[in-house]
Design a protein around this motif. Sequence first.
Motif, PDB file in Angstrom:
ATOM      1  N   ALA A  82     -18.137 -24.029  -1.846  1.00 30.86           N
ATOM      2  CA  ALA A  82     -18.447 -25.332  -2.070  1.00 30.86           C
ATOM      3  C   ALA A  82     -18.772 -26.613  -1.564  1.00 30.86           C
ATOM      4  CB  ALA A  82     -18.734 -25.078  -3.893  1.00 30.86           C
ATOM      5  N   ALA A  83     -19.704 -27.271  -0.858  1.00 31.96           N
ATOM      6  CA  ALA A  83     -19.911 -28.277  -0.781  1.00 31.96           C
ATOM      7  C   ALA A  83     -19.318 -29.627  -1.318  1.00 31.96           C
ATOM      8  CB  ALA A  83     -21.109 -28.997  -0.227  1.00 31.96           C
ATOM      9  N   ASP A  84     -18.553 -29.146  -2.519  1.00 31.83           N
ATOM     10  CA  ASP A  84     -17.648 -29.901  -3.737  1.00 31.83           C
ATOM     11  C   ASP A  84     -16.599 -30.832  -2.781  1.00 31.83           C
ATOM     12  OD1 ASP A  84     -19.255 -27.956  -4.956  1.00 31.83           O
ATOM     13  OD2 ASP A  84     -18.498 -28.540  -6.971  1.00 31.83           O
ATOM     14  N   HIS A  85     -15.948 -28.922  -2.291  1.00 27.29           N
ATOM     15  CA  HIS A  85     -14.287 -29.306  -1.292  1.00 27.29           C
ATOM     16  C   HIS A  85     -14.324 -29.486  -0.292  1.00 27.29           C
ATOM     17  CE1 HIS A  85     -13.533 -26.084  -4.224  1.00 27.29           C
ATOM     18  NE2 HIS A  85     -13.923 -25.845  -4.307  1.00 27.29           N
ATOM     19  N   ALA A  86     -15.674 -30.042   0.364  1.00 30.70           N
ATOM     20  CA  ALA A  86     -15.785 -31.416   1.745  1.00 30.70           C
ATOM     21  C   ALA A  86     -15.757 -33.060   1.119  1.00 30.70           C
ATOM     22  CB  ALA A  86     -16.843 -31.258   1.848  1.00 30.70           C
ATOM     23  N   VAL A  87     -16.027 -33.035  -0.353  1.00 31.79           N
ATOM     24  CA  VAL A  87     -16.199 -34.087  -0.544  1.00 31.79           C
ATOM     25  C   VAL A  87     -14.562 -34.703  -0.851  1.00 31.79           C
ATOM     26  CG1 VAL A  87     -16.662 -35.455  -3.038  1.00 31.79           C
ATOM     27  CG2 VAL A  87     -18.818 -34.007  -1.456  1.00 31.79           C
ATOM     28  N   ARG A  88     -13.976 -33.077  -1.797  1.00 35.92           N
ATOM     29  CA  ARG A  88     -13.126 -33.828  -2.453  1.00 35.92           C
ATOM     30  C   ARG A  88     -11.973 -33.856  -1.445  1.00 35.92           C
ATOM     31  NH1 ARG A  88     -12.672 -35.019  -7.013  1.00 35.92           N
ATOM     32  NH2 ARG A  88     -13.408 -33.494  -8.264  1.00 35.92           N
ATOM     33  N   GLY A  95     -11.571 -35.752   5.856  1.00 32.24           N
ATOM     34  CA  GLY A  95     -12.575 -35.873   6.725  1.00 32.24           C
ATOM     35  C   GLY A  95     -13.248 -34.443   6.063  1.00 32.24           C
ATOM     36  N   GLY A  96     -13.717 -34.054   5.402  1.00 28.80           N
ATOM     37  CA  GLY A  96     -14.020 -32.592   5.208  1.00 28.80           C
ATOM     38  C   GLY A  96     -16.306 -32.851   5.429  1.00 28.80           C
ATOM     39  N   LYS A  97     -15.896 -31.861   5.981  1.00 29.07           N
ATOM     40  CA  LYS A  97     -17.694 -31.816   6.772  1.00 29.07           C
ATOM     41  C   LYS A  97     -17.937 -30.547   6.005  1.00 29.07           C
ATOM     42  CE  LYS A  97     -17.693 -35.527   8.740  1.00 29.07           C
ATOM     43  NZ  LYS A  97     -16.777 -36.333   8.397  1.00 29.07           N
ATOM     44  N   VAL A  98     -19.155 -30.747   6.201  1.00 31.48           N
ATOM     45  CA  VAL A  98     -20.360 -28.581   5.791  1.00 31.48           C
ATOM     46  C   VAL A  98     -20.977 -28.983   6.765  1.00 31.48           C
ATOM     47  CG1 VAL A  98     -22.353 -27.989   5.154  1.00 31.48           C
ATOM     48  CG2 VAL A  98     -20.981 -29.102   3.387  1.00 31.48           C
ATOM     49  N   VAL A 304     -20.130 -39.387  -1.773  1.00 30.31           N
ATOM     50  CA  VAL A 304     -19.612 -40.032  -0.575  1.00 30.31           C
ATOM     51  C   VAL A 304     -20.741 -39.642  -0.250  1.00 30.31           C
ATOM     52  CG1 VAL A 304     -19.056 -38.702   0.898  1.00 30.31           C
ATOM     53  CG2 VAL A 304     -17.305 -38.596  -1.102  1.00 30.31           C
ATOM     54  N   PRO A 305     -21.669 -40.409   0.893  1.00 28.78           N
ATOM     55  CA  PRO A 305     -23.021 -39.758   0.183  1.00 28.78           C
ATOM     56  C   PRO A 305     -23.300 -38.998   1.721  1.00 28.78           C
ATOM     57  CG  PRO A 305     -22.526 -42.843   1.925  1.00 28.78           C
ATOM     58  CD  PRO A 305     -20.809 -41.629   1.122  1.00 28.78           C
ATOM     59  N   TYR A 306     -24.514 -38.678   1.779  1.00 32.44           N
ATOM     60  CA  TYR A 306     -24.652 -37.397   2.376  1.00 32.44           C
ATOM     61  C   TYR A 306     -24.740 -37.227   3.930  1.00 32.44           C
ATOM     62  CZ  TYR A 306     -28.032 -33.852   4.673  1.00 32.44           C
ATOM     63  OH  TYR A 306     -28.696 -32.892   4.994  1.00 32.44           O
ATOM     64  N   ASP A 307     -24.342 -38.116   4.756  1.00 32.79           N
ATOM     65  CA  ASP A 307     -24.303 -38.386   5.552  1.00 32.79           C
ATOM     66  C   ASP A 307     -22.986 -38.527   6.625  1.00 32.79           C
ATOM     67  OD1 ASP A 307     -27.236 -38.807   6.446  1.00 32.79           O
ATOM     68  OD2 ASP A 307     -26.868 -41.350   6.935  1.00 32.79           O
ATOM     69  N   ASP A 308     -21.949 -38.230   5.841  1.00 31.13           N
ATOM     70  CA  ASP A 308     -20.655 -38.391   5.597  1.00 31.13           C
ATOM     71  C   ASP A 308     -20.020 -37.403   5.681  1.00 31.13           C
ATOM     72  OD1 ASP A 308     -21.086 -41.458   6.227  1.00 31.13           O
ATOM     73  OD2 ASP A 308     -19.215 -41.965   4.111  1.00 31.13           O
TER      74      ASP A 308
END
Length: 317
Positions: A82-88, A95-98, A304-308
């Motif tokens: 999940a994108a949760d982990h990019a946020v974490r 610097g997690g990214k999708v 964390v903003p979407y663009d980040d």
Amino acid sequence: MRHVFSSLIVAGSLLLALPASAQTLLKFGAAQNSAGSLPLLVAQQKGLFAAEGLKMERLDFKGGAPAVQALAAGSIDICICAADHAVRLQERGLGGKVLVALADQHSYAIMAPAASKANSLRDLKGQKIGITSAGSLTDTTLRYAIKKLGLDPDKDFEILSIGTGGPMRAAVESGAVAAGLFSTPDIQANEARPGVYKIVDDFRKMPYAAQDLVVTDGWLKAHPNEAKAVARAVVKALKLIQTDRSALRAAVVEMFPSFDPALVDKVTTDVAAGYLSPDGKLNPESYKTLIEMMTIADPAMKKVPYDDIVALAYYPQ
């Protein structure tokens, strides 16, 4: 002349010994054996990874938390989670990214034994509920849902890390927990056993960035070409699934070989009904829900903003 001929034979033998085309091996860590990985299997079956000079090795973990720990440690290249982990990861300065979005909808439901008196999450107050692992999507989801009821997840319930699939079924059926969180295809497999399970709470129609290819900034900077190649292959697979249901069904058959044809058809139909991303781009609405859920579950979390989070520079143009 004989010497020249012998040299040609030796040279030819050396050429034959070399691989026709070298492939870069990438390790994908899956939070669990779930429908989110199906686009990758389609990409593999259809030769889309091979066409990009890539070879996928898929490693299964008992939840998103241990998978992303392996990602942060460099043991895997890409996390299917999940994108949760990019946020974490962003919060931890990694610097997690999708890289590619795989699913636009939530994938979990709370299931209990069919004989249970509980018909809602509220009815489970004071009881044990199984999640895959602490810090995972299941953990965030359950805590969010409990807080939305005005209850305290740490005082009003006992949340236990169980794992996925078989271990979760064993825990529920043995009574070790009153209910557990299951995802597709385990939900469909449970429903195929009449009188054994029932759904207590279903999150599957909620927009949510539930399954994505998550990477770190460090990996992206070190492997820009591989990142672009992965994105090209998986986006092609996602678009193929939209037009060719048989490609998705073939992936379901390979991933879940024990499923009978009726269950394969059910999983294929459910997955095709809006669960997967149509184009691999992180849906802003799904990300908005994700941030809402994460901040309710953990008020101290930094938004964390979407663009980040999105790695659009590596997305196929």
